[in-house]
Design a protein around this motif. Structure first.
Motif, PDB file in Angstrom:
ATOM      1  N   THR A 134      36.336  32.580  45.015  1.00 51.54           N
ATOM      2  CA  THR A 134      36.875  33.882  44.982  1.00 51.54           C
ATOM      3  C   THR A 134      37.188  34.280  43.278  1.00 51.54           C
ATOM      4  OG1 THR A 134      36.432  34.874  47.396  1.00 51.54           O
ATOM      5  CG2 THR A 134      37.267  36.208  45.241  1.00 51.54           C
ATOM      6  N   ALA A 135      38.883  33.561  43.505  1.00 49.97           N
ATOM      7  CA  ALA A 135      39.220  33.199  42.934  1.00 49.97           C
ATOM      8  C   ALA A 135      38.239  33.267  41.785  1.00 49.97           C
ATOM      9  CB  ALA A 135      40.203  32.130  42.647  1.00 49.97           C
ATOM     10  N   LEU A 136      38.189  31.878  41.757  1.00 50.84           N
ATOM     11  CA  LEU A 136      36.848  31.207  40.040  1.00 50.84           C
ATOM     12  C   LEU A 136      36.514  31.732  40.208  1.00 50.84           C
ATOM     13  CD1 LEU A 136      37.285  27.504  40.962  1.00 50.84           C
ATOM     14  CD2 LEU A 136      38.519  28.739  39.596  1.00 50.84           C
ATOM     15  N   ARG A 137      35.084  32.891  40.842  1.00 50.38           N
ATOM     16  CA  ARG A 137      34.296  33.660  40.503  1.00 50.38           C
ATOM     17  C   ARG A 137      34.142  34.953  39.766  1.00 50.38           C
ATOM     18  NH1 ARG A 137      29.967  36.643  43.790  1.00 50.38           N
ATOM     19  NH2 ARG A 137      29.875  38.138  42.678  1.00 50.38           N
TER      20      ARG A 137
ATOM     21  N   ALA B  47      35.506  36.054  33.775  1.00 43.06           N
ATOM     22  CA  ALA B  47      35.991  37.960  33.374  1.00 43.06           C
ATOM     23  C   ALA B  47      36.862  36.701  32.072  1.00 43.06           C
ATOM     24  CB  ALA B  47      37.714  38.250  33.624  1.00 43.06           C
ATOM     25  N   ALA B  48      37.065  35.561  32.290  1.00 42.26           N
ATOM     26  CA  ALA B  48      38.243  34.775  30.593  1.00 42.26           C
ATOM     27  C   ALA B  48      37.243  34.878  29.755  1.00 42.26           C
ATOM     28  CB  ALA B  48      38.766  33.377  31.410  1.00 42.26           C
ATOM     29  N   ILE B  49      35.543  33.796  30.156  1.00 44.58           N
ATOM     30  CA  ILE B  49      34.442  33.569  29.102  1.00 44.58           C
ATOM     31  C   ILE B  49      34.418  35.121  28.516  1.00 44.58           C
ATOM     32  CG2 ILE B  49      32.364  32.449  28.772  1.00 44.58           C
ATOM     33  CD1 ILE B  49      32.565  31.136  31.224  1.00 44.58           C
ATOM     34  N   LEU B  50      34.305  35.516  28.989  1.00 46.09           N
ATOM     35  CA  LEU B  50      33.608  37.332  28.200  1.00 46.09           C
ATOM     36  C   LEU B  50      34.894  38.123  27.634  1.00 46.09           C
ATOM     37  CD1 LEU B  50      31.543  39.064  31.462  1.00 46.09           C
ATOM     38  CD2 LEU B  50      30.497  38.007  29.173  1.00 46.09           C
ATOM     39  N   THR B  51      36.135  38.605  28.654  1.00 46.59           N
ATOM     40  CA  THR B  51      36.990  38.548  27.670  1.00 46.59           C
ATOM     41  C   THR B  51      37.280  37.998  25.801  1.00 46.59           C
ATOM     42  OG1 THR B  51      38.993  37.194  28.596  1.00 46.59           O
ATOM     43  CG2 THR B  51      38.553  40.162  29.124  1.00 46.59           C
TER      44      THR B  51
ATOM     45  N   LEU C 188      37.760  43.344  32.213  1.00 45.73           N
ATOM     46  CA  LEU C 188      37.105  43.100  30.727  1.00 45.73           C
ATOM     47  C   LEU C 188      37.510  43.936  29.909  1.00 45.73           C
ATOM     48  CD1 LEU C 188      35.023  40.660  29.504  1.00 45.73           C
ATOM     49  CD2 LEU C 188      32.885  42.964  30.305  1.00 45.73           C
ATOM     50  N   CYS C 189      38.001  45.593  30.599  1.00 45.72           N
ATOM     51  CA  CYS C 189      38.135  45.957  29.805  1.00 45.72           C
ATOM     52  C   CYS C 189      39.893  46.287  28.924  1.00 45.72           C
ATOM     53  CB  CYS C 189      38.005  47.683  30.244  1.00 45.72           C
ATOM     54  SG  CYS C 189      36.482  48.043  30.561  1.00 45.72           S
ATOM     55  N   THR C 190      40.299  45.974  30.013  1.00 42.52           N
ATOM     56  CA  THR C 190      42.203  45.762  29.339  1.00 42.52           C
ATOM     57  C   THR C 190      42.381  43.418  29.224  1.00 42.52           C
ATOM     58  OG1 THR C 190      42.140  44.542  31.916  1.00 42.52           O
ATOM     59  CG2 THR C 190      42.975  47.082  31.447  1.00 42.52           C
ATOM     60  N   TYR C 191      41.882  43.275  29.218  1.00 43.20           N
ATOM     61  CA  TYR C 191      41.826  42.000  28.534  1.00 43.20           C
ATOM     62  C   TYR C 191      42.083  41.235  27.212  1.00 43.20           C
ATOM     63  CZ  TYR C 191      44.489  39.405  32.270  1.00 43.20           C
ATOM     64  OH  TYR C 191      45.932  39.466  33.311  1.00 43.20           O
ATOM     65  N   TRP C 192      40.357  42.429  27.062  1.00 42.16           N
ATOM     66  CA  TRP C 192      40.181  41.675  25.131  1.00 42.16           C
ATOM     67  C   TRP C 192      41.273  41.426  24.174  1.00 42.16           C
ATOM     68  CZ3 TRP C 192      40.221  44.646  21.515  1.00 42.16           C
ATOM     69  CH2 TRP C 192      40.068  46.405  22.297  1.00 42.16           C
TER      70      TRP C 192
ATOM     71  N   LEU D  63      45.316  29.602  29.862  1.00 42.90           N
ATOM     72  CA  LEU D  63      46.692  31.251  29.820  1.00 42.90           C
ATOM     73  C   LEU D  63      46.060  31.519  30.414  1.00 42.90           C
ATOM     74  CD1 LEU D  63      48.651  30.546  27.260  1.00 42.90           C
ATOM     75  CD2 LEU D  63      49.239  29.396  29.363  1.00 42.90           C
ATOM     76  N   SER D  64      44.821  32.878  30.054  1.00 44.68           N
ATOM     77  CA  SER D  64      44.187  34.073  30.484  1.00 44.68           C
ATOM     78  C   SER D  64      43.225  33.974  31.737  1.00 44.68           C
ATOM     79  CB  SER D  64      43.238  34.297  29.224  1.00 44.68           C
ATOM     80  OG  SER D  64      41.778  34.095  29.481  1.00 44.68           O
ATOM     81  N   VAL D  65      43.244  32.568  32.193  1.00 39.04           N
ATOM     82  CA  VAL D  65      42.070  32.276  33.457  1.00 39.04           C
ATOM     83  C   VAL D  65      43.204  32.169  34.592  1.00 39.04           C
ATOM     84  CG1 VAL D  65      41.192  30.446  35.217  1.00 39.04           C
ATOM     85  CG2 VAL D  65      40.576  30.729  32.855  1.00 39.04           C
ATOM     86  N   ALA D  66      44.491  31.746  34.092  1.00 38.08           N
ATOM     87  CA  ALA D  66      45.568  32.005  35.109  1.00 38.08           C
ATOM     88  C   ALA D  66      46.437  32.910  34.923  1.00 38.08           C
ATOM     89  CB  ALA D  66      46.560  30.603  34.602  1.00 38.08           C
ATOM     90  N   SER D  67      46.242  34.284  34.572  1.00 40.44           N
ATOM     91  CA  SER D  67      46.832  34.922  34.628  1.00 40.44           C
ATOM     92  C   SER D  67      45.923  35.630  35.128  1.00 40.44           C
ATOM     93  CB  SER D  67      47.383  35.684  32.996  1.00 40.44           C
ATOM     94  OG  SER D  67      46.365  37.312  32.962  1.00 40.44           O
ATOM     95  N   LEU D  68      44.425  35.720  35.037  1.00 33.53           N
ATOM     96  CA  LEU D  68      44.014  36.620  35.753  1.00 33.53           C
ATOM     97  C   LEU D  68      43.592  35.831  37.185  1.00 33.53           C
ATOM     98  CD1 LEU D  68      40.367  36.665  33.155  1.00 33.53           C
ATOM     99  CD2 LEU D  68      41.376  38.464  33.865  1.00 33.53           C
ATOM    100  N   ILE D  69      43.884  34.678  37.346  1.00 30.78           N
ATOM    101  CA  ILE D  69      43.725  34.786  39.141  1.00 30.78           C
ATOM    102  C   ILE D  69      45.085  35.027  39.218  1.00 30.78           C
ATOM    103  CG2 ILE D  69      44.683  32.691  40.445  1.00 30.78           C
ATOM    104  CD1 ILE D  69      42.928  30.562  38.660  1.00 30.78           C
TER     105      ILE D  69
END
Lengths: 253, 352
Positions: free
Chosen positions: A63-66, A71-75, A135-139, A191-197
């Motif tokens: 779940t976390a990676l999915r 999300a990180a790639i798109l942002t 996506l809306c908040t991390y870009w 870093l953004s992957v880590a913060s998203l997780i």
């Protein structure tokens, strides 16, 4: 070592449904709730519903990676594009720069957790809604970096040369300026992957965002806060979170 | 300077209005039936027996919550209902909400019908001590630690590495770990695991004792907040101090024979503080957000827990109120930082 751990996590998350696990993650067993590790074939114990912690951990990683990887790639892509456009065109012919910086100011005026919490509460819970919210908040993170880099790059001689050669602006942006500005966005990608997780697990911990039937590390930790004597519900997911986060940080150095 | 501050204020107010409106409109754009379904099933079915009566009761409920009028000034053409562009005038939910908001009325909670302002005010009395304590402690600790690290080079790398590792833990994991270690009958029971103590025990005690009990109960929550915010503050301040100690004026101070400690305290610290002040703008809102997690874990009846519960039960008026409150904190933090800039740097004061 960091890469090794991340690969292991990725492989086990992808392969989780085909691994020869003794128990399925959604298999309830109300006669064997809160078993400590090592009893009845539950290597890492069971949660308050008698589900196997090992299976929950693996599917939680899924779940976390999915959620965090797309999300990180798109942002990163969205932020790079918006930041580059805003930095390159500034306010001519359209007030793109004012618009983008204004939007960044609006989004960052409220702590991200509270914003996502409020927005997640008003939408029906699902993985895709959460993805949209991230996506809306991390870009704004990559956008800010790329915009600053672009403001520097657009004044360099080679851009001026390209302009003098009569290349249209959008072509200069895509072929000449963008390849020289997107590195900072790439550098903060782990870093953004880590913060998203971290955000995903926090939301699941609070019981917002994901439907309850989806396994998540946050839910396991929430189960611990109900019964603080079940240390195995805390230690394993916390260790995995910690190591993953450290590995991602190491990667971005 | 004044113009700059005014511009900043206006932009923040605009941001505030935009976010609050966004959350409000999104929350109301869900079909009203979902809201009704979640909230009023018991209420409606308790008073009505037949289907006819049930529908009337539902209508009355909608009217009471103001859900029976259009959402916004106009409605978009939708394919599902074959509607055209329609202008609704001032009789819409958004207009009413803004009107009430300007009168300081945030509406009533869907869950228990209490005014949102009352709920928020009651919750603030618990959150304010926690966040103020955590904010002052983390700033003071960061200052102390950074100046110590600048003097003692041998522990600096180790301490920075530790802080770096600490930063990798999400707040709720950190809080749960503290809970496991220090408030657990199986490990150490130094601190209470939840709540703020019994009200009845405190009736006949002095003010000092009350503060003592409060501190005792707030210890673990505030320690987790401090530990989570400390790494950022210290790493930034340390980097600034390292940069300042290589400057010419620091060398001059050292050449005069001032000990390293004095050079830091009297010369470099003030200059190193300037970039760190910008972080304070983020610290206060971060503490409010952190309060959500910490208050849920330690069962403190504060704003954060109110917000988390409202989010979990779709209590929209409370959510919108909470968002407004956080944005307000951000506004305050902004002004506090600007004021501190004036204090720390005389050059800015002279220009203003």
């Amino acid at each position: 070592m960091a890469i090794g751990w991340l690969c292991l996590l990725l492989v086990s998350a992808v392969a989780a449904p085909w691994l020869p696990l003794p128990f399925a993650p959604d298999q309830l067993n109300l006669s064997a709730t809160m078993q400590p590790p090592g009893t009845d074939g539950h290597w890492l114990g069971t949660d308050p519903y008698g589900r196997d912690v090992l299976a929950l951990l693996l599917f939680g990683a899924r779940t976390a990676l999915r959620l965090s990887l797309p999300a990180a790639i798109l942002t990163t892509i969205l932020g790079t594009l918006l930041g580059a456009t805003a930095g390159f065109y500034r306010n001519r012919p359209l007030p793109i720069d004012s618009l983008v910086t204004g939007l960044m100011a609006v989004i960052s005026s409220i702590p991200r957790l509270i914003l996502v919490l409020a927005l997640a509460a008003v939408q029906p819970p699902s993985i895709n809604t959460l993805l949209m919210l991230f996506l809306c908040t991390y870009w704004i993170g990559p956008a800010r970096l790329v915009r600053a880099e672009m403001l520097r790059t657009r004044e360099l001689p080679f851009i001026e040369a390209a302009r003098a050669a009569g290349i249209p602006a959008h072509r200069i942006l895509i072929r000449h300026a963008l390849p020289n500005t997107w590195q900072p966005a790439l550098a903060v990608f782990p870093l953004s992957v880590a913060s998203l997780i971290a955000l995903e697990t926090t939301l699941s911990f609070l019981g917002v965002g994901l439907p309850p039937e989806i396994a998540s590390w946050g839910r396991l930790l929430a189960a611990f806060s109900i019964d603080p004597s079940a240390w195995w519900l805390l230690l394993y997911p916390a260790a995995i979170l910690f190591i993953t986060s450290l590995a991602l940080r190491q990667l971005s150095k | 300077m004044v113009r700059y501050l005014l511009f900043r204020l206006l932009r923040l107010l605009f941001a505030l209005w935009l976010t609050a409106s966004g959350v409000f409109l999104l929350s109301r754009s869900l079909p009203a039936d979902i809201i009704l379904q979640r909230l009023s099933v018991d209420e409606i079915s308790a008073t009505a027996s037949s289907l006819q009566q049930q529908r009337i009761a539902e209508q009355r409920f909608r009217h009471r919550l103001g859900l029976d009028i259009p959402l916004f000034y106009f409605s978009l053409p939708t394919a599902a209902t074959h509607q055209q562009w329609q202008w609704h005038g001032r009789r819409n939910q958004y207009h009413r909400w803004v009107q009430q908001l300007l009168h300081g009325n945030l509406g009533r909670s869907y869950r228990d019908g209490q005014p949102v302002t009352t709920l928020l005010a009651a919750a603030l009395t618990y959150t304010l001590p926690l966040t103020t304590l955590a904010a002052t402690m983390s700033v003071l600790l960061a200052l102390w630690l950074a100046t110590r690290l600048a003097v003692h080079h041998q522990i600096r790398l180790l301490a920075l590495r530790l802080l770096y590792a600490l930063d990798a833990l999400p707040l709720f994991v950190l809080a749960l770990l503290l809970l496991l270690l220090f408030a657990n009958p199986d490990m150490l029971t130094w601190f209470p695991a939840y709540g703020l103590g019994e009200e009845a025990e405190l009736v006949n005690t002095s003010v000092l004792e009350r503060i003592g009990t409060l501190l005792y109960y707030l210890a673990l929550p505030s320690i987790s907040l401090i530990l989570v915010n400390l790494p950022h503050l210290v790493i930034q301040l340390d980097a600034a101090l390292q940069q300042e100690r290589r400057t010419a004026y620091a060398a001059t101070a050292r050449a005069k024979g001032a000990p390293e400690k004095q050079v830091i305290q009297h010369h470099t610290l003030r200059n190193a503080l300037l970039p760190s002040l910008a972080q304070l703008t983020d610290l206060l809102p971060a503490l409010v957000a952190g309060a959500v997690v910490v208050e849920v874990i330690f069962a403190l009846p504060g704003v954060g827990r109110l917000l988390a519960e409202a989010a979990a039960t779709h209590d929209y008026p409370v959510i919108v109120g909470g968002v407004l409150l956080t944005a307000l904190v951000r506004l305050l933090a902004q002004f506090l930082t600007d004021g501190l800039y004036l204090l720390a740097d005389p050059r800015i004061r002279l220009r203003a």
